[in-house]
Design an enzyme around this catalytic site. Sequence first.
Site, PDB file in Angstrom:
ATOM      1  CB  ALA A 105      -0.938  -0.018   1.193  1.00  0.00           C
ATOM      2  CG  HIS A 106      -1.225   4.906   0.659  1.00  0.00           C
ATOM      3  ND1 HIS A 106      -2.066   5.972   0.768  1.00  0.00           N
ATOM      4  CD2 HIS A 106      -1.662   4.016   1.583  1.00  0.00           C
ATOM      5  CE1 HIS A 106      -2.950   5.747   1.699  1.00  0.00           C
ATOM      6  NE2 HIS A 106      -2.734   4.573   2.208  1.00  0.00           N
TER       7      HIS A 106
END
EC number: 2.3.1.191
Lengths: 340, 340, 340
Positions: free
Chosen positions: A241-242
Site C-alpha cells: 500500500a501507499h
Amino acid sequence: MEFTVQQIADLLQGKVDGDNTVKVSTLAKIEEAQKGALAFLSNLKYESFLYSTEASAVIVASNLELKKPVSATLIRVNDPYSSFSTLLQYYQTALIASKTGVEDPCFIGQGSQIGENHYRGAFSYIGANCKIGDNVRIFPQVYIGDNVTIGDNTTIFAGVKLYTNTVVGSNCTIHSGAVLGSDGFGWAPQADGTYKAVPQIGNVVLEDDISIGANTTIDCATMGSTIIRQGTKIDNLVQIAHNVEVGAHTVVASQSGISGSSKVGNYCVIAGQVGIVGHITIADKTTVGAQSGVSKSVKEQGTIIQGSPAFDYKQNLRAMTVFRKLPELQRELEMLKERV
Amino acid sequence: MEFTVQQIADLLQGKVDGDNTVKVSTLAKIEEAQKGALAFLSNLKYESFLYSTEASAVIVASNLELKKPVSATLIRVNDPYSSFSTLLQYYQTALIASKTGVEDPCFIGQGSQIGENHYRGAFSYIGANCKIGDNVRIFPQVYIGDNVTIGDNTTIFAGVKLYTNTVVGSNCTIHSGAVLGSDGFGWAPQADGTYKAVPQIGNVVLEDDISIGANTTIDCATMGSTIIRQGTKIDNLVQIAHNVEVGAHTVVASQSGISGSSKVGNYCVIAGQVGIVGHITIADKTTVGAQSGVSKSVKEQGTIIQGSPAFDYKQNLRAMTVFRKLPELQRELEMLKERV
Amino acid sequence: MEFTVQQIADLLQGKVDGDNTVKVSTLAKIEEAQKGALAFLSNLKYESFLYSTEASAVIVASNLELKKPVSATLIRVNDPYSSFSTLLQYYQTALIASKTGVEDPCFIGQGSQIGENHYRGAFSYIGANCKIGDNVRIFPQVYIGDNVTIGDNTTIFAGVKLYTNTVVGSNCTIHSGAVLGSDGFGWAPQADGTYKAVPQIGNVVLEDDISIGANTTIDCATMGSTIIRQGTKIDNLVQIAHNVEVGAHTVVASQSGISGSSKVGNYCVIAGQVGIVGHITIADKTTVGAQSGVSKSVKEQGTIIQGSPAFDYKQNLRAMTVFRKLPELQRELEMLKERV
C-alpha cells in the site's frame, strides 16, 4: 539452442567420458530427463537413475566410480551441482538476452531516452521524458508512464504497468501484470457518510536487484515515495500500500499484503497470505508465518511470529495444540464442576 | 508544471511573506521537502521542521508567529491544511486532464461513439457499439469489449479489461489491471465427477463515483448484473464474484473476496483479506475486521465483527486473549483434576 | 441477435402458446425480465412471477395449467430448465464464435502456425515457433511468448500473458489478466543474507478442458513443468507456484494459493482464500474449507479439513464453538480454583 557435449565440457572445464559429439538442447532432472537433455548427479541418493536415465548426457563428479554401464555421455567435473547451476544461469540469461531490437509498432513519447542494447516488444508504450538505462528488456504490451526512470539491465515482462514518476533501479525483474504506482487507497470520510479522495501524488521507488512477482500491486505514496529497498524479492499477487517501506534483502511470499505507511525491516521473511496493518514497524530479521495477521509493531530483531493476530510462534503453536482439544477441556471442566 | 509562489498565493487567496518570485514545481511533506517543493505546516507538532526545511515555500497559518528565521518563502492563509489539500487536488486533476487526444495506433469498432475532450492512449481497444461519455480518459492498452457503456469524466488506467456489456457510470476511476466482466465461477457437477460450465451471460454494472483498485476482478452475473452501487471504493486485488451486489458508499480493502450472490449493504467497511461466503446479506454500516471470514448474514445495522468465522469483535477479542493462555489454562485444569 | 419466438420454439422442439411473431434478444430470470427478454419457469415456487413478468416470452412445462391470464408468449416444452440451459449455452457459444478474423495491427513471430477459423484481436502478440490449433480465439492484447503450444477450441481473453514454452490444451478458457509461466519464487540464501536467483527454466502445462480465472498466476517449474490436469477449474486471483501439480477435475476457488512442489489430487474442492504449504500431497477428493491453511499432507481420500492450520472439519467446528466461550471457561476455572 543446441550444443555438443564437448562444448559444454569446455565451458565447465570438465572431461568427457563417452561420445563427445552427442548434442543436447535442454536441461532436466536426472529422473525426468529425455533424449536431448543434459542432467546432473550430485546427491548419490539418486545414483540408480544414472543407470536408467534417458538423458543424452549427465554431469557427474570427477571421482565417481560406475557400478553398471551407462548409456549417457558423462561430463566429469569437480562439483556437479555447482556446474549445473552455472549452466542453468547461462540458459536463463541467454533466453532473455536473445531478445534485442525494437518490434513494430511500439510507442515512445517526447523527450524519452533509452540506452544501448535494449529490447522493446511490440505494443509496448513509453511515455514522455523517461530515462531508461542500458541492456533493458521491455516486453510487449508494457506500459511506462511519463517521467519514469529505469536503471541498467532491468527486465520488464509483458503487460507490466508503471504509472507516471515510477523509479526502477538496476538489475531488477518485474513480472507480467504487476502494477506499480496506482493510487493509494486514501479516502477522507465526509459528514454525510460518503468518501472524498485524498489525492495521491507520490510515486513508487524500487532500488537495485529487486524482483517483483506477477500481478503484484504497489501503490504510489500520498506524497513522497513507497519504497522497496535493495535486493528485496516480492512474489506474485502481493499488495504493497501507499507510503510503505520494505527494507533490503527481505522476501515477501505470495498473496501477502502490507497496509499503508508500515515499515518492514531488512532481511525479513514474510510468508504467504500474511496481512500487516498500517502504520507499524517490523524489526530487521523478523519472520512472519503464513496467513498471519500482524497487528502491532515488532521491536526486537529476529522475532518469529505466527497467528491472526500474530504473536510468538512457539506460544502460538502451543495454544493451537490446546485449541484442537477444547471440546475435551470443556468436558473435563464440566465434570470437575459437578464433583466439586 | 512550475509556478511562482505569488501565483499560488493568489490561487489560495493568501499573502506572501518573503520572496514572491521563488518557483515551486512539486508538493511535499515539510519533513521531507527538497528545493523546488511547496510544503505546509498545520499541526504545530511539526513546527520545528519549519526552521530546518529545504522546501522553497511553506503554507502556514495567517497568525503564526515565527520563533526563528525561516529560509523558505511563506504563504499565509486561514487554514493551511485545507489550502494544501486544494493544491493536491488541482495537481492530481491537472495530471489526468493533461492527457487529451488520440494516440496512434488505437482501435475502435463499428458503431461506437465517444464524447468530447477524451483521451485514448496507444494500443487501447474499443469494441463495437460502445457508448462513451465526455471527458473520458482511456489509457494505453485498455480493452473495452462490445456494447460497453461508460459515463462522463471517468478515467480508465492502462491495461484495464472491460468485457462485453459492462456498464461504468460517471466520475469513476478504474486502476490498471482490473478486470470487469470475466465469467462467474459457476460449474455444475456431473454424475461422473466432472464439471460442466454454467453459462455466464450477465454483466457488471458500476454506478457513479466508484473507484476500482489495481488488478481487482469483478465477475459478470450468471444472468442479470453484478452491481457496485454509487460512491463505493474498492481497493487492489479484491475479488467480487458473480451476482454480488455491493451497496453505496462502502469501502472494501485490499485482497478481500465476496462470493457469489452475496449482498453487502451501504456504508459498510470491509477491511483487508476478508472473505465473505456466497448467498448472504450484510446489513448497512457493518464493519468487518481484517482477515475475517463472514459465514452468515449480518442482520443488524452497525454490527462490528471479527474472526474466521467472524462474530462480535469484542467477544472475539476476549476469546483471543484467552486463546493465547490456553496452555496455562490446560495446566491449571490438570492440577485441579489431581487435587479433586 | 434477435429471434422470433417461433424460431426458438423450433430449436427447442416446443409449441408456441400466443403470438409467435414476438421477438426476443436476451435471456433473463423471470423475476427480473424486461420487454425483449426470454425467461423460463421451472420451479413452481416462482409461478406468481409468470402472471406479472414483463418478459416477452417464457418457457414453461407442456402440462402447466394457467391460473390467470399471461401477457408473455409461452413456449411449452417437456423440461423448461433444461431447454433454457441449452439456450444459455447457445448464447454464450455464439458470442465467442462470432469473433473471427484478424484485427489490425497484431504481431506474429517467425515460424508460428495457427489453425483454421481463428480470431486474433488487435494488439495481440504471438512470438516465434508457436503451434496453435483450430478454432482458437485470441482476444486483444494477449501475449504469447515463443514456442507456445495451444490446442483446438481454446479461448484466451484480453490481456492474458503466456510466457515462453507454455503448453495449453484443447477446449481451455483463460480469463483476462491471467499470467502463466512467470518465474517460480526460488531464491538461494547467501552467506551475507542476500538472495541469489535459482534459475527457473521449466514451463506451465494445462491439459484439456481447463478454465483459468482472471488475474490468476501460475509460475513455471524450476525444471520440468507446473501441471494442471484435465477438466480442472481455477477461479480468479489464485496463485499456483512452481512445480505444483493440480489433479484432474478439481476446483480451486478465488484467492487460494498453492506453494511450490505441492501436489493436489483429482476431484478435490479447494474453497476460497485457502493456503497450501509447499512440498505436500493432497489425496483425491479432499475438500478444504475456506481460509484454511493446509500445513501437512492429506493421505486419505475424501477427507474434509478446515482451519489454519487445517484439521478435521467437524473437530474444528467443535473447537471453534468452545473458542467463542473461552472467557466463560476461564471464569469457571477461576471459580473452581477458589473453591478447591
